[in-house]
Design a protein around this motif. Structure first.
Motif, PDB file in Angstrom:
ATOM      1  N   SER A   1      41.578  79.490   7.029  1.00  0.00           N
ATOM      2  CA  SER A   1      40.696  80.539   6.656  1.00  0.00           C
ATOM      3  C   SER A   1      40.272  80.113   5.053  1.00  0.00           C
ATOM      4  O   SER A   1      40.264  79.262   4.568  1.00  0.00           O
ATOM      5  CB  SER A   1      42.026  81.569   6.030  1.00  0.00           C
ATOM      6  N   THR A   2      39.841  81.514   4.694  1.00  0.00           N
ATOM      7  CA  THR A   2      39.440  81.189   3.218  1.00  0.00           C
ATOM      8  C   THR A   2      39.714  81.703   1.683  1.00  0.00           C
ATOM      9  O   THR A   2      40.236  82.385   2.123  1.00  0.00           O
ATOM     10  CB  THR A   2      37.338  81.840   3.365  1.00  0.00           C
ATOM     11  N   CYS A   3      40.001  80.147   0.951  1.00  0.00           N
ATOM     12  CA  CYS A   3      40.370  81.104   0.038  1.00  0.00           C
ATOM     13  C   CYS A   3      39.787  80.636  -0.792  1.00  0.00           C
ATOM     14  O   CYS A   3      39.223  79.466  -0.969  1.00  0.00           O
ATOM     15  CB  CYS A   3      42.499  80.370  -0.185  1.00  0.00           C
ATOM     16  N   VAL A   4      40.492  81.087  -2.323  1.00  0.00           N
ATOM     17  CA  VAL A   4      39.699  80.617  -3.089  1.00  0.00           C
ATOM     18  C   VAL A   4      40.525  79.172  -4.081  1.00  0.00           C
ATOM     19  O   VAL A   4      41.190  79.322  -3.649  1.00  0.00           O
ATOM     20  CB  VAL A   4      40.716  81.596  -4.527  1.00  0.00           C
ATOM     21  N   ASN A   5      39.488  78.004  -4.199  1.00  0.00           N
ATOM     22  CA  ASN A   5      38.732  77.230  -4.158  1.00  0.00           C
ATOM     23  C   ASN A   5      39.755  76.236  -3.471  1.00  0.00           C
ATOM     24  O   ASN A   5      40.251  75.825  -3.041  1.00  0.00           O
ATOM     25  CB  ASN A   5      39.528  76.567  -5.287  1.00  0.00           C
ATOM     26  N   GLN A   6      40.015  77.235  -2.112  1.00  0.00           N
ATOM     27  CA  GLN A   6      41.270  76.280  -0.668  1.00  0.00           C
ATOM     28  C   GLN A   6      42.522  75.401  -1.668  1.00  0.00           C
ATOM     29  O   GLN A   6      42.530  74.759  -0.746  1.00  0.00           O
ATOM     30  CB  GLN A   6      40.385  75.529  -0.510  1.00  0.00           C
ATOM     31  N   CYS A   7      42.689  76.633  -2.506  1.00  0.00           N
ATOM     32  CA  CYS A   7      44.393  76.704  -3.109  1.00  0.00           C
ATOM     33  C   CYS A   7      44.291  74.667  -3.854  1.00  0.00           C
ATOM     34  O   CYS A   7      45.273  74.590  -4.154  1.00  0.00           O
ATOM     35  CB  CYS A   7      45.531  76.247  -1.753  1.00  0.00           C
ATOM     36  N   SER A   8      43.401  74.326  -3.985  1.00  0.00           N
ATOM     37  CA  SER A   8      42.904  73.421  -4.943  1.00  0.00           C
ATOM     38  C   SER A   8      43.590  71.975  -4.875  1.00  0.00           C
ATOM     39  O   SER A   8      43.999  71.138  -5.533  1.00  0.00           O
ATOM     40  CB  SER A   8      43.746  73.514  -6.357  1.00  0.00           C
ATOM     41  N   GLY A   9      44.135  71.842  -3.403  1.00  0.00           N
ATOM     42  CA  GLY A   9      44.837  70.916  -3.170  1.00  0.00           C
ATOM     43  C   GLY A   9      46.576  71.233  -3.339  1.00  0.00           C
ATOM     44  O   GLY A   9      47.147  69.888  -2.644  1.00  0.00           O
ATOM     45  N   HIS A  10      46.897  71.661  -3.728  1.00  0.00           N
ATOM     46  CA  HIS A  10      48.214  71.862  -4.409  1.00  0.00           C
ATOM     47  C   HIS A  10      48.844  73.374  -3.524  1.00  0.00           C
ATOM     48  O   HIS A  10      49.717  73.553  -3.513  1.00  0.00           O
ATOM     49  CB  HIS A  10      48.270  72.540  -4.873  1.00  0.00           C
ATOM     50  N   GLY A  11      48.298  73.854  -1.715  1.00  0.00           N
ATOM     51  CA  GLY A  11      49.242  74.825  -1.389  1.00  0.00           C
ATOM     52  C   GLY A  11      48.074  75.246   0.389  1.00  0.00           C
ATOM     53  O   GLY A  11      47.197  74.520   0.318  1.00  0.00           O
ATOM     54  N   HIS A  12      49.062  75.838   0.751  1.00  0.00           N
ATOM     55  CA  HIS A  12      48.305  76.125   2.210  1.00  0.00           C
ATOM     56  C   HIS A  12      47.602  77.402   2.435  1.00  0.00           C
ATOM     57  O   HIS A  12      48.485  78.244   1.691  1.00  0.00           O
ATOM     58  CB  HIS A  12      49.435  76.449   2.958  1.00  0.00           C
ATOM     59  N   CYS A  13      46.324  78.207   2.350  1.00  0.00           N
ATOM     60  CA  CYS A  13      45.976  79.367   2.732  1.00  0.00           C
ATOM     61  C   CYS A  13      45.994  80.047   4.264  1.00  0.00           C
ATOM     62  O   CYS A  13      46.199  79.251   5.287  1.00  0.00           O
ATOM     63  CB  CYS A  13      44.593  78.535   2.808  1.00  0.00           C
ATOM     64  N   ARG A  14      47.195  81.085   3.749  1.00  0.00           N
ATOM     65  CA  ARG A  14      47.453  82.243   4.880  1.00  0.00           C
ATOM     66  C   ARG A  14      46.518  82.866   4.723  1.00  0.00           C
ATOM     67  O   ARG A  14      46.789  84.456   4.549  1.00  0.00           O
ATOM     68  CB  ARG A  14      48.368  81.620   4.534  1.00  0.00           C
TER      69      ARG A  14
END
Length: 791
Positions: A278-291
Motif C-alpha cells: 500500500s502507499t504510506c508516507v515515506n513507506q514508513c521509513s524502513g521502520h514499520g509496516h504500511c497497513r
C-alpha cells in the motif's frame, strides 16, 4: 558527563545505564522563544540592499541592537540587477532584493549546534497493539476503527446510510454495501460463505446495472437493488464475482461481472488476487509496516512515517537528519529512575522546521480508509512492488510532506524551530468527501470546501490545546498546505496569519468570488463567521508551489526542455478543454472564468460544434481541445504556451516550463508558482484577460533577443518545478528493495539544479532574516549560522 557519538548500540543498554544516572538537563540553550513573522513582503520597498537594514523600519528594534553592528555588506554593488531587475542566485532569476540577500547571505550559511530531544514517554497499554505511541507526548495514534487513550475502544464505521422503504441500503455513498461491511474502515467485501471473502465489492459491483436507454449513453446503476444472485453465483455461465476463480476467468472459462474491479489499495489484478504494498508516507521509513496507508511502526519508532526514534531505538538506525549526534547523559549516582527523554546534539543549518505529529484523522486515517487507491497519492505499486507514479495533480501534497519529514532542516526541538508545518491532507479530504457516512459533506450542505475548512480548524484547535508554539506569534511562523483547486480560499479565519502553500494564488483583486464551476467546491456560501473575509492568497506571506507532475524518463532522456529556438516552429500553443462550444467541453459558462472560451473564440485552430475556427486563427497558432498523442513534443516545439485557469488552477504552467516553452499567463490578479519571489519578467509573458484579442500581435512584437533571453531563463528554472527530492527518496527505497535503479530514478539522479523543496527552503531562509519581527532575536544571541552582518 558521558558523551556518545556514532555508537552502534541499542537504547536498551542506555536505559540500563540510565537507571543509575540522573536525568537532568545539561544543556540549556533556549533562553527566549522565537518571534517570527512573514510580513517581510510589506516592506518590499524597504527591504535592505545589504545584510542589515539601511533604514530601520521596525519600531520594535531598539537602537542598542544595532549600535555595535559590523559594517554593512553592499549587496547592490556585489550583486547588480540585470535589465529586467533580476539577480541570479543558483541559476535562477530572483527579484533583485531577494536574489541579492540569497547570493550574499544564504550562500555562506553554516551549521549550528542544536539540541534534539529523543522522547521516552510511554503510552497507555502500549496502545493495545492498535496504534502507534507518540513518545514525545505519550499519546496513542490509533488505527482505523479504534480510539481511546490506549486504543482499546472499537469504533464501528457503517458502510451505509440508514435505510428507507425506497432505499434498503440507504442513499448512495461511495462505501455503499449490500454484502459484508468491514466496520473498521467502512469498506465492502464478499464476506464469509464465499470462496474469496476478502475480495472487495466496491460501489456498482454489488448492485444491478441497467443497460443504456439509448445508443452511446452510459449504463446506470440501481442503488436500491442488490445484485446478489450474480455476484454470489457459482454458475460459471453467469457474471459472478465472489466465487470466481481468477485462473478460470483469465482463461475465459467462466464469466464475471465487468462492473467489479479492484479499487482498494494493497490489491492488484482483475480479481484483487495479488497483494501488493500500500502507499504510506515515506513507506514508513524502513521502520514499520504500511497497513493500507497507516504506518504501523516498529517498537522504538513513531511519527506518521515512523521516522522519529524514541529512547528505545537503535542509534545506528537513526535518520540522516538526526546524524551524526552526540548524546549527553548526565551522571548523578544518588538518583535512579526510568529513562524518559535524552538530548542529542546535532549540527543543522537554518531554517529549522518543526513538523507537528497530528492525530491520524488529519493524515494517516485519510490514507488508510481510501476507497480508490489513486486518491490523493502520487504513486501506487505493481505486482512486483515496483513504483507506479500517478498523474494525480494533487500528489504534490504527498511529495512535499515526505520531503519535509526527511529534510536535514527538520527539528524535533520546537523551542528552537523557525517554522512549524501543520500536515493536514486536504487532497484526501476533498477526494474522499462522501466516501462513507462518517466522512460526509451532508452536514455541510454538500460543500466539500466547508467540510475541509472544518478539518483545518480542528487541526488548529489541536495544536492550540497540546502545544505552546502558536501563541508566540499568533501563528505567523506556521505553514499550512492547501492543494485543492482554489487553494486557501476556504481557510478558517483563525489560521489566516500563517503562511499558506497553495497552487492557486488568487489575490481577489479582480476575481473576488469563488471561481470554480464545480458547485461542491464553491466557497461563496461559507459563512464569514467561519471563513472570515480574507483573500485566497496574500503575496506578502504566502507562496504558490508547482503542481505534481509524474516522473517521465522518456521526456527527461529526450531533453525536450532544451529544444533549441530553431526547432520551435509553433508560435503559440494551448491544448485543453475550451468550454461548451466544443465537443465534450465543459458546459458551465463560469468554467475557467471564461478565459479559455475567449481564447478559443479568437484563435481556435480546430472546429467547434458549429464547424467554425477562431476569428484570428493562424497557421503557427494552435488552440485546440483535441487531445494530442504527442503533448510533450507539441509543447517542446512551441515558443509560447498558454497558461490559463481551469476550475481554479491548472497544471499548464508546469507543462510549459518542463518542456522549455515560454509561459504566457492569462489570469488577472492570480499568482503562479514563485511569482512573488522569482523575477517573472525574465522568463514569462503576462497579458491581461482584456488583451486576449491582441495576444498574437503582442507575441509577434517581441524581438528575437527577448525571446532567446526568456527561453534561456526557462531552461534555468525548469528543475524548480520538479519534486525531485521526494522522487529520489522513493528511488532510494526501491534501490534498497531491488538493488537497482528504475529508469526514472536514473534520469532524476542526473539532475543537479534546485527543486521545489530546495527553493522553498531558500525562500524560508530569506523570510527568516528579512522580517522586522525576526530582528528582535539578534539581541537574544541566537545562533543563525550566518555572519552577523546578514542578520
Amino acid at each position: 558527563m558521558i558523551s556518545i557519538e556514532k555508537w552502534r548500540f541499542s537504547w536498551t543498554l542506555v536505559a540500563t545505564v540510565a537507571s543509575v544516572l540522573t536525568l537532568v538537563s545539561v544543556v540549556h540553550l533556549f533562553l527566549f522563544p522565537l518571534v517570527p513573522s512573514f510580513d517581510y513582503f510589506t516592506a518590499r520597498q524597504q527591504i535592505q540592499n545589504s545584510c542589515v537594514p539601511i533604514k530601520e523600519s521596525a519600531e520594535r528594534v531598539t537602537n542598542r541592537v544595532w549600535e555595535n553592528s559590523p559594517p554593512q555588506l553592499n549587496l547592490d554593488h556585489r550583486f547588480p540587477a540585470d535589465l529586467h531587475n533580476a539577480v541570479v542566485y543558483r541559476n535562477a532569476p530572483w527579484k533583485a532584493e531577494i536574489g541579492r540577500w540569497l547570493s550574499g547571505c544564504d550562500s555562506v550559511a553554516k551549521e549550528v549546534d542544536l539540541v534534539e530531544m529523543i522522547g521516552g514517554k510511554s503510552c497507555k497499554s502500549d496502545c493495545s497493539g492498535q496504534g502507534v505511541c507518540n513518545h514525545e507526548l505519550g499519546q496513542c495514534r490509533c488505527f482505523h476503527g479504534f480510539r481511546g487513550k490506549g486504543c482499546s475502544e472499537r469504533i464501528h464505521f457503517q458502510c451505509n446510510f440508514p435505510k428507507t422503504p425506497e432505499l434498503p441500503y440507504g442513499r448512495w455513498v461511495v462505501s455503499i454495501c449490500p454484502t459484508h461491511c468491514d466496520t473498521t474502515r467502512a469498506m465492502c467485501f464478499c464476506g464469509e460463505g464465499t470462496k474469496y471473502p476478502n475480495r472487495p465489492v466496491a460501489e456498482a459491483c454489488g448492485f444491478q446495472v441497467n443497460l443504456p436507454s439509448q445508443p452511446g449513453a452510459p449504463k446506470s446503476t440501481d442503488w436500491a437493488k442488490a445484485d446478489l444472485d450474480n455476484i454470489f453465483t457459482t454458475n460459471g455461465s453467469k457474471p459472478g464475482w465472489c466465487n470466481v476463480d481468477p485462473e478460470e476467468a483469465y482463461a475465459l472459462k467462466v464469466q464475471f461481472k465487468e462492473e467489479c474491479d479492484c479499487k482498494y489499495d494493497g490489491l492488484l489484478g482483475q480479481f484483487c488476487e495479488v497483494p501488493v504494498s500500500s502507499t504510506c508516507v515515506n513507506q514508513c521509513s524502513g521502520h514499520g509496516h504500511c497497513r493500507g496507508g497507516f504506518c504501523q511502526c516498529d517498537s522504538g519508532w513513531y511519527g506518521v512515517d515512523c521516522s522519529i526514534p524514541s529512547v528505545m531505538s537503535s542509534m545506528s538506525e537513526w535518520p540522516q537528519w538526526l546524524r551524526p549526534a552526540h548524546i549527553d547523559i548526565p551522571i548523578n549516582a544518588n538518583i535512579t529512575g526510568n529513562l524518559v527523554n535524552l538530548n542529542a546534539v546535532v549540527k543543522k543549518k537554518r531554517p529549522l522546521l518543526y513538523v507537528y505529529d497530528l492525530p491520524p484523522e488529519f493524515n494517516s486515517l485519510l490514507l488508510e480508509g481510501r476507497h480508490y487507491k489513486l486518491e490523493c497519492v502520487n504513486r501506487i505499486y505493481n505486482e512486483k512492488n515496483e513504483t507506479l507514479w500517478t498523474d494525480m495533480l494533487y500528489g504534490s501534497q504527498m511529495a512535499f510532506y515526505e520531503s519535509i519529514l526527511a529534510s536535514p532542516h527538520r527539528t524535533l526541538n520546537g523551542e528552537e524551530a523557525d517554522f512549524f508545518f501543520v500536515p493536514v491532507l486536504d487532497s484526501c479530504i476533498i477526494t474522499r468527501a462522501d466516501d462513507a457516512p462518517h466522512l460526509s459533506a451532508q452536514e455541510h450542505r454538500g460543500l466539500r470546501s466547508s467540510l475541509t475548512l472544518e478539518f483545518y480548524k480542528k487541526a488548529y484547535e489541536h495544536i492550540i490545546e497540546h502545544y505552546p508554539y502558536w501563541n508566540r506569534t499568533s501563528g505567523r511562523d506556521h505553514i499550512w498546505f492547501f492543494s485543492w483547486d482554489e487553494g486557501a480560499c476556504y481557510a478558517p479565519k483563525e489560521i489566516w496569519n500563517s503562511m499558506m502553500l497553495v497552487h492557486w494564488g488568487n489575490t481577489n483583486s479582480k476575481h473576488n468570488h469563488s471561481t470554480t464551476a464545480y458547485w461542491a467546491d464553491n466557497w461563496d456560501r461559507i459563512s464569514s463567521s467561519r471563513r472570515g473575509n480574507h483573500s485566497c492568497f496574500d503575496p506578502e506571506k504566502d507562496l504558490v508551489l508547482p503542481a505534481w507532475k509524474a516522473p517521465d524518463a522518456f521526456v527527461l532522456r529526450s531533453k525536450l526542455w532544451a529544444s533549441p529556438r530553431e526547432k520551435r516552429k509553433t508560435l503559440f500553443y494551448f491544448n485543453g478543454n475550451l468550454g461548451s462550444a466544443y465537443p465534450n467541453g465543459r458546459p458551465e459558462s463560469s468554467y475557467s472564468m471564461g478565459v479559455r472560451q475567449k481564447l478559443a473564440e479568437e484563435y481556435g485552430s480546430s472546429p467547434n460544434k458549429e464547424g467554425k475556427l477562431g476569428k484570428q486563427h493562424a497557421e503557427d497558432v494552435i488552440v485546440t481541445s483535441l487531445r494530442s498523442e504527442n503533448y510533450h513534443e507539441d509543447l517542446s516545439s512551441s515558443v509560447f504556451c498558454g497558461v490559463l485557469p481551469g476550475d481554479g488552477w491548472s497544471g499548464r504552467m508546469e507543462d510549459s516550463i518542463l518542456q522549455g516553452c515560454i509561459p504566457v499567463v492569462i489570469q488577472d490578479g492570480i499568482f503562479l508558482p514563485y511569482e512573488n519571489v522569482l523575477n517573472y519578467e525574465s522568463f514569462v509573458v503576462r497579458i491581461s484577460e482584456d488583451e486576449i484579442p491582441n495576444l498574437i500581435n503582442i507575441l509577434r512584437g517581441l524581438n528575437e533577443t527577448e525571446i532567446q533571453f526568456r527561453l534561456a531563463n526557462v531552461q534555468k528554472v525548469w528543475q524548480r518545478f520538479l519534486y525531485r527530492d521526494s522522487i529520489l527518496l522513493e528511488a532510494k527505497r526501491q534501490n534498497a528493495t531491488f538493488g537497482r535503479m528504475n529508469d526514472w530514478a536514473v534520469e532524476f539522479l542526473k539532475l543537479r539544479e534546485d527543486d521545489v523543496f530546495t527553493t522553498l527552503i531558500q525562500i524560508l531562509h530569506y523570510k527568516l532574516h528579512n522580517d522586522p519581527w525576526r530582528r528582535e532575536l539578534v539581541h537574544q544571541k541566537k545562533d543563525f549560522g550566518i555572519p552577523q552582518e546578514c542578520l
